[in-house]
Design an enzyme around this catalytic site. Sequence first.
Site, PDB file in Angstrom:
ATOM      1  N   THR A  58       0.840  -1.199   0.000  1.00 54.20           N
ATOM      2  CA  THR A  58       0.000   0.000   0.000  1.00 54.20           C
ATOM      3  C   THR A  58       0.877   1.252   0.000  1.00 54.20           C
ATOM      4  OG1 THR A  58      -1.699  -1.220   1.203  1.00 54.20           O
ATOM      5  CG2 THR A  58      -1.896   1.171   1.183  1.00 54.20           C
ATOM      6  N   LYS A  86       6.470  11.864  20.739  1.00 51.87           N
ATOM      7  CA  LYS A  86       6.723  12.857  21.801  1.00 51.87           C
ATOM      8  C   LYS A  86       5.420  13.390  22.377  1.00 51.87           C
ATOM      9  CE  LYS A  86      10.859  14.658  19.465  1.00 51.87           C
ATOM     10  NZ  LYS A  86      11.409  15.865  18.828  1.00 51.87           N
ATOM     11  N   ARG A 107      -1.879   5.658   7.020  1.00 50.54           N
ATOM     12  CA  ARG A 107      -2.338   4.424   7.694  1.00 50.54           C
ATOM     13  C   ARG A 107      -2.052   4.575   9.179  1.00 50.54           C
ATOM     14  NH1 ARG A 107      -0.780  -1.587   5.780  1.00 50.54           N
ATOM     15  NH2 ARG A 107      -2.451  -1.051   4.328  1.00 50.54           N
ATOM     16  N   HIS A 135     -10.420   0.232   4.403  1.00 49.25           N
ATOM     17  CA  HIS A 135      -9.245   0.329   3.526  1.00 49.25           C
ATOM     18  C   HIS A 135      -9.799   0.586   2.116  1.00 49.25           C
ATOM     19  CE1 HIS A 135      -5.351  -0.205   1.905  1.00 49.25           C
ATOM     20  NE2 HIS A 135      -4.994  -1.331   2.483  1.00 49.25           N
TER      21      HIS A 135
HETATM   22  C1  NCD Z   1      -4.134  -5.544   4.093  1.00 52.00           C
HETATM   23  C2  NCD Z   1      -4.239  -4.525   5.193  1.00 52.00           C
HETATM   24  O1  NCD Z   1      -3.255  -3.889   5.564  1.00 52.00           O
HETATM   25  O2  NCD Z   1      -5.360  -4.353   5.664  1.00 52.00           O
HETATM   26  N1  NCD Z   1      -2.950  -5.417   3.371  1.00 52.00           N
HETATM   27  C3  NCD Z   1      -2.920  -4.521   2.334  1.00 52.00           C
HETATM   28  O3  NCD Z   1      -3.032  -3.335   2.519  1.00 52.00           O
HETATM   29  N2  NCD Z   1      -2.846  -5.029   1.100  1.00 52.00           N
HETATM   30  C4  NCD Z   1      -4.421  -6.928   4.518  1.00 52.00           C
HETATM   31  C5  NCD Z   1      -3.604  -7.538   5.612  1.00 52.00           C
HETATM   32  O4  NCD Z   1      -2.681  -6.908   6.165  1.00 52.00           O
HETATM   33  O5  NCD Z   1      -3.859  -8.698   5.927  1.00 52.00           O
END
Ligand code: NCD
Length: 337
Positions: A58, A86, A107, A135
Amino acid sequence: MDFAGSHILSVDQFERADVERIFAVADRMEPYAHRRRVTKVLDGAILGSMFFEPSTRTRVSFGSAFNLLGGEVRETTGFENSAIAKGESLYDTARVLSGYSDVIAMRHPAEGSVAEFAAASRVPVINGGDGSNEHPSQALLDLYTIKSEMAGRGGGIDRLRIAMVGDLRYGRTVHSLCKLLCLFDGVQVVLVSPGELRMPADIVEEMRQAGHQVLESEALEASIAHVDIVYSTRIQEERFSSQEEADLYRGRFRLNQNIYTHHCEPNTVIMHPLPRDSRDHARELDDDLNDNPNLAIFRQTDNGVLVRMALFALILDVADQVDRHARDVNWYTAGRF
Ligand code: NCD
């Protein structure tokens, strides 16, 4: 929706026409993602890439997508490398970093955190995963992949038959994908998980309200027998209180070539958001499927770049200018796609 300047926080903000618009722009990104053409449409623009949870595809595909449009990427990874360690609030971090970027991909492990950050940001923010909540860009690339795989089989997203397997409770990709499927018609969904890791009831209800047929099951073989797509997921070990607790569920549902041959219809597409857990005690998607032409997992990752390029082009309002700032590539690029 009006994409220009918008945050992308949840798939709830999309209507079907918006998804189709993203896919149409993604299609037009192929010459650039596949290194036949180069565009500089985002020359001078800066992406702030802020990943406070582990991420490979990602994070890198958001960065690559931005680079492929001619823009530059500034990365912050991990709390330990950020002033959040911090005690800085999300509000302050957002006010500061949005002064350094034109758009931010983020994220964070806490549900709702990216929306909180976006509320304070001066530039558009894309949710790259907030805890087990959502997501959205992954769901878009998954649906884009479903569309293209089904087109090759004479089908579409309407009336799709899909099994989702694994950790449906904490898996944010399946949460967003189920909600996105509510924009389409007559989908049959089989949800295969341990009882404790079932899909949240509100999402199941939303799918039923959309007119979809939803079955829940704890039996893998019977559930994958009559579907177009098997979408496998990893046990989200980082959401459990201990590895021992995650171990209770790891390895419960394993798809391998033998099970595929004996239980799936020919040409059933195999998907997974990745990373798949290839350790012996997990193996939800076995390596022995690697030569199966219906394994679409690396087509998904390639498609992620197209979809993320489309999101940037729409949010920064350059979708119609991409080709005007383009030329052919100078270097050898054959054989990769
Ligand atoms: C996923 C996530 O981070 O939610 N990965 C991703 O972004 N392709 C799935 C996972 O981590 O299992």
